[in-house]
Design an enzyme around this catalytic site. Structure first.
Site, PDB file in Angstrom:
ATOM      1  N   SER A   1       5.869  -7.434   7.464  1.00 43.56           N
ATOM      2  CA  SER A   1       7.324  -7.416   7.346  1.00 43.56           C
ATOM      3  C   SER A   1       7.821  -6.502   6.238  1.00 43.56           C
ATOM      4  O   SER A   1       8.845  -5.825   6.392  1.00 43.56           O
ATOM      5  CB  SER A   1       7.826  -8.837   7.105  1.00 43.56           C
TER       6      SER A   1
ATOM      7  N   LYS B   1      -7.234 -10.978   4.877  1.00 44.53           N
ATOM      8  CA  LYS B   1      -5.813 -11.126   4.578  1.00 44.53           C
ATOM      9  C   LYS B   1      -5.650 -11.187   3.063  1.00 44.53           C
ATOM     10  O   LYS B   1      -6.179 -12.088   2.404  1.00 44.53           O
ATOM     11  CB  LYS B   1      -5.240 -12.386   5.219  1.00 44.53           C
TER      12      LYS B   1
ATOM     13  N   LYS C   1      -4.895  -7.476   7.139  1.00 46.35           N
ATOM     14  CA  LYS C   1      -3.479  -7.670   6.838  1.00 46.35           C
ATOM     15  C   LYS C   1      -3.280  -7.614   5.333  1.00 46.35           C
ATOM     16  O   LYS C   1      -4.020  -8.303   4.616  1.00 46.35           O
ATOM     17  CB  LYS C   1      -3.017  -9.020   7.387  1.00 46.35           C
TER      18      LYS C   1
ATOM     19  N   GLU D   1     -16.191 -11.319   4.321  1.00 47.50           N
ATOM     20  CA  GLU D   1     -15.349 -12.293   5.021  1.00 47.50           C
ATOM     21  C   GLU D   1     -15.384 -12.064   6.536  1.00 47.50           C
ATOM     22  O   GLU D   1     -15.448 -13.009   7.327  1.00 47.50           O
ATOM     23  CB  GLU D   1     -13.900 -12.191   4.517  1.00 47.50           C
TER      24      GLU D   1
END
Length: 330
Positions: free
Chosen positions: A280, A196, A254, A239
């Site tokens: 979004s 992320k 993301k 990660e």
């Protein structure tokens, strides 16, 4: 002399294009994000996310039924927490009768077979808008991870199928897995937000949940000390491998469209399902350009969705899920 091999023969019409198409989208590819608020009879459109809504629990029931009727079988729940319940330690996140816990039960009561994934992060509950506890201007890691694990346990107790930690604190996947195992929730899965990035594409989401970092002198202004630097690629793989070792069943990249290279890199490296989140800001850009008449909404929506699948996504988390499936279903 003309070529013996003419690739255009396989593009002659839609019938042949469909026959040889390499990648397809189905309702089974989608995870649907849903925003939940307190109250009754609330269906509140998010200004920066046209045609996307926050639902109170009573209206959430109808939305779940519609999603299931369309063939959409998995949802990802987020909650908008009232300001009076927020503090620096995210205390409300541990409330067994909190909004998230009631939302999980609502979905399961309406549609027991719907897969429920739940956001585990402190920012919706934080008075300072961070994914961890802030002390002396620093988001402290280990204490935050402990709270996230306790939060995850309350979700599992309420009926969540998969815990989705989205915070990017070190070790939180292991903390969650160990606590779930210890308490007997061995079949509760973890979908870790494993790569992320500290992205500028999250703005509308933070408006939806009122979860942006606050502008105070002793509070970091952004999330760059725990979310990833968008210049890094190898770190994303590192990660991801750590999260899998710590017990993640699904891993997530993301944002989506600007990180297709990361998605493919991770897909090539791991043997667990890989999710991607069309965030979004990506949704809002397409909506805004379409409203201006600069882009064909449905064509761009389908093209970007296909890009995620083609790049290797097993699961596509998207605010467009319902619209895409309606087109697929005809």
């Amino acid at each position: 002399m003309y070529p013996l091999r003419r690739n255009r023969r396989l593009r002659t019409n839609e019938a042949i294009r469909s026959l040889v198409r390499e990648t397809y989208i189905t309702p089974n590819d989608f995870l649907v994000p849903l925003f939940v608020v307190e109250g009754k009879g609330v269906k509140d459109e998010i200004p920066s996310m046209p045609n996307y809504f926050r639902y109170s629990l009573d209206l959430l029931e109808g939305e779940i039924k519609e999603l299931w009727s369309l063939g959409l079988k998995a949802v990802l729940l987020f909650v908008k927490v009232p300001d009076n319940l927020k503090d620096n330690k995210g205390t409300e996140a541990l409330n067994p009768n909190g909004l998230m816990q009631r939302a999980i039960k609502t979905v399961k009561n309406v549609c027991p077979d719907m897969i429920v994934m739940t956001d585990v992060a402190l920012d919706p509950y934080s008075s300072v808008g961070h994914d961890g506890i802030v002390e002396n201007g620093i988001i402290i890691n280990d204490e935050s991870a402990e709270v996230l694990a306790k939060m995850a346990l309350t979700h599992a107790q309420a009926g969540s199928d998969f815990i989705a930690p989205s915070d990017m604190n070190d070790g939180r996947t292991l903390q969650i897995r160990q606590l779930l195992e210890q308490e007997g929730y061995k079949n509760t899965g973890i979908m870790a937000y494993t790569a992320k990035y500290a992205s500028a594409f999250y703005g509308p989401f933070r408006d939806a949940l009122d979860s942006a970092p606050v502008d105070l002198v002793d509070v970091p202004k952004d999330k760059k000390t725990y979310q990833m630097d968008f210049g890094n690629r190898i770190e994303a793989v590192r990660e991801t491998l750590i999260d899998i070792k710590e017990g993640a069943d699904i891993v997530m990249v993301k944002p989506g469209l600007s990180y297709l290279d990361i998605l493919r890199e991770i897909k090539n490296e791991v043997d667990v399902p890989v999710a991607v989140y069309q965030v979004s800001g990506e949704y809002a850009m397409i909506k805004a350009a379409a409203e201006k008449g600069w882009l064909n909404h449905d064509q761009v929506m389908l093209e970007t969705t296909m890009a995620f699948k083609r790049a290797g996504a097993d699961i596509i988390t998207s605010y467009f899920a319902k619209d895409v499936v309606k087109i697929i279903n005809g």
